[in-house]
Design a protein around this motif. Structure first.
Motif, mmCIF file in Angstrom:
data_model
loop_
_atom_site.group_PDB
_atom_site.id
_atom_site.type_symbol
_atom_site.label_atom_id
_atom_site.label_comp_id
_atom_site.label_asym_id
_atom_site.label_seq_id
_atom_site.Cartn_x
_atom_site.Cartn_y
_atom_site.Cartn_z
ATOM 1 N N ARG A 1 89.756 8.896 62.669
ATOM 2 C CA ARG A 1 88.780 9.409 61.717
ATOM 3 C C ARG A 1 89.172 10.815 61.281
ATOM 4 O O ARG A 1 89.907 11.508 61.989
ATOM 5 N N GLN A 2 88.663 11.171 60.134
ATOM 6 C CA GLN A 2 88.934 12.505 59.612
ATOM 7 C C GLN A 2 87.690 13.021 58.913
ATOM 8 O O GLN A 2 87.232 12.427 57.931
ATOM 9 N N ALA B 1 82.454 10.936 59.146
ATOM 10 C CA ALA B 1 83.870 11.082 58.809
ATOM 11 C C ALA B 1 84.333 9.856 58.037
ATOM 12 O O ALA B 1 83.616 8.853 57.945
ATOM 13 N N MET B 2 85.533 9.940 57.511
ATOM 14 C CA MET B 2 86.215 8.759 56.990
ATOM 15 C C MET B 2 86.953 8.130 58.155
ATOM 16 O O MET B 2 87.685 8.820 58.877
ATOM 17 N N TYR B 3 86.729 6.847 58.350
ATOM 18 C CA TYR B 3 87.348 6.127 59.451
ATOM 19 C C TYR B 3 88.507 5.282 58.919
ATOM 20 O O TYR B 3 88.331 4.513 57.967
ATOM 21 N N TYR B 4 89.649 5.408 59.563
ATOM 22 C CA TYR B 4 90.861 4.740 59.123
ATOM 23 C C TYR B 4 91.367 3.759 60.165
ATOM 24 O O TYR B 4 91.424 4.073 61.358
ATOM 25 N N GLN C 1 92.849 2.275 53.743
ATOM 26 C CA GLN C 1 92.326 3.238 52.785
ATOM 27 C C GLN C 1 91.139 4.025 53.345
ATOM 28 O O GLN C 1 90.789 5.072 52.798
ATOM 29 N N GLY C 2 90.542 3.519 54.386
ATOM 30 C CA GLY C 2 89.433 4.224 55.017
ATOM 31 C C GLY C 2 88.077 3.679 54.608
ATOM 32 O O GLY C 2 87.916 3.110 53.529
ATOM 33 N N THR C 3 87.109 3.860 55.497
ATOM 34 C CA THR C 3 85.723 3.500 55.219
ATOM 35 C C THR C 3 84.847 4.658 55.701
ATOM 36 O O THR C 3 85.029 5.170 56.814
ATOM 37 N N GLN C 4 83.913 5.071 54.859
ATOM 38 C CA GLN C 4 83.107 6.256 55.152
ATOM 39 C C GLN C 4 81.948 5.914 56.078
ATOM 40 O O GLN C 4 81.232 4.936 55.864
ATOM 41 N N VAL D 1 76.299 9.827 59.188
ATOM 42 C CA VAL D 1 75.188 9.764 60.141
ATOM 43 C C VAL D 1 74.240 10.917 59.865
ATOM 44 O O VAL D 1 74.639 12.081 59.892
ATOM 45 N N SER D 2 72.990 10.583 59.613
ATOM 46 C CA SER D 2 71.982 11.608 59.338
ATOM 47 C C SER D 2 71.111 11.836 60.564
ATOM 48 O O SER D 2 70.851 10.919 61.336
#
Length: 123
Positions: free
Chosen positions: A35-36, A88-91, A115-118, A121-122
């Protein structure tokens, strides 16, 4: 060229759960999740090889579970007890190996990326 397609990201409240999936176009020995977050480096979370041997970053042990369906070339990351800092963006990542454990600490040597999936978390 191997293709990786992630799905399952979204917006959830703190304490919730998400199940991320990654479909690989062909077999590959080692797969993992990174993740990033904005303004941060890419962080290795979990990896699994084709024998089912798993490796986790200390920061996610107990909350994240990685699994792999070798027949379907699908990688799963179950995330529980989500926290705002998990945003984060998870790759999805894949590597031919042979050292699957080390890719978490060495993202620069990973061969294939999705490509990643966002995940948001609130609180």
């Amino acid at each position: 060229q191997l293709q990786l397609v992630e799905s399952g990201g979204g917006s959830v409240q703190s304490g919730g759960s998400l199940r991320l999936s990654c479909a690989a176009s062909e077999y590959i020995y080692c797969m993992g999740w990174f993740r990033q977050a904005p303004d941060k480096g890419r962080e290795g979370l979990a990896a699994i090889d084709s024998y089912g041997l798993t490796t986790y970053a200390d920061s996610v042990k107990g909350r994240f579970t990685i699994s792999k369906d070798n027949t379907a070339n699908t990688l799963i990351l179950q995330i529980n007890s989500l926290k705002p800092e998990d945003t984060a963006m998870y790759y999805c990542a894949a590597d031919p190996g042979p050292d699957c454990k080390s890719i978490l600490a060495e993202p620069m040597r990973v061969v294939y990326w999705g490509q990643g999936t966002q995940v948001t978390v609130s609180s």
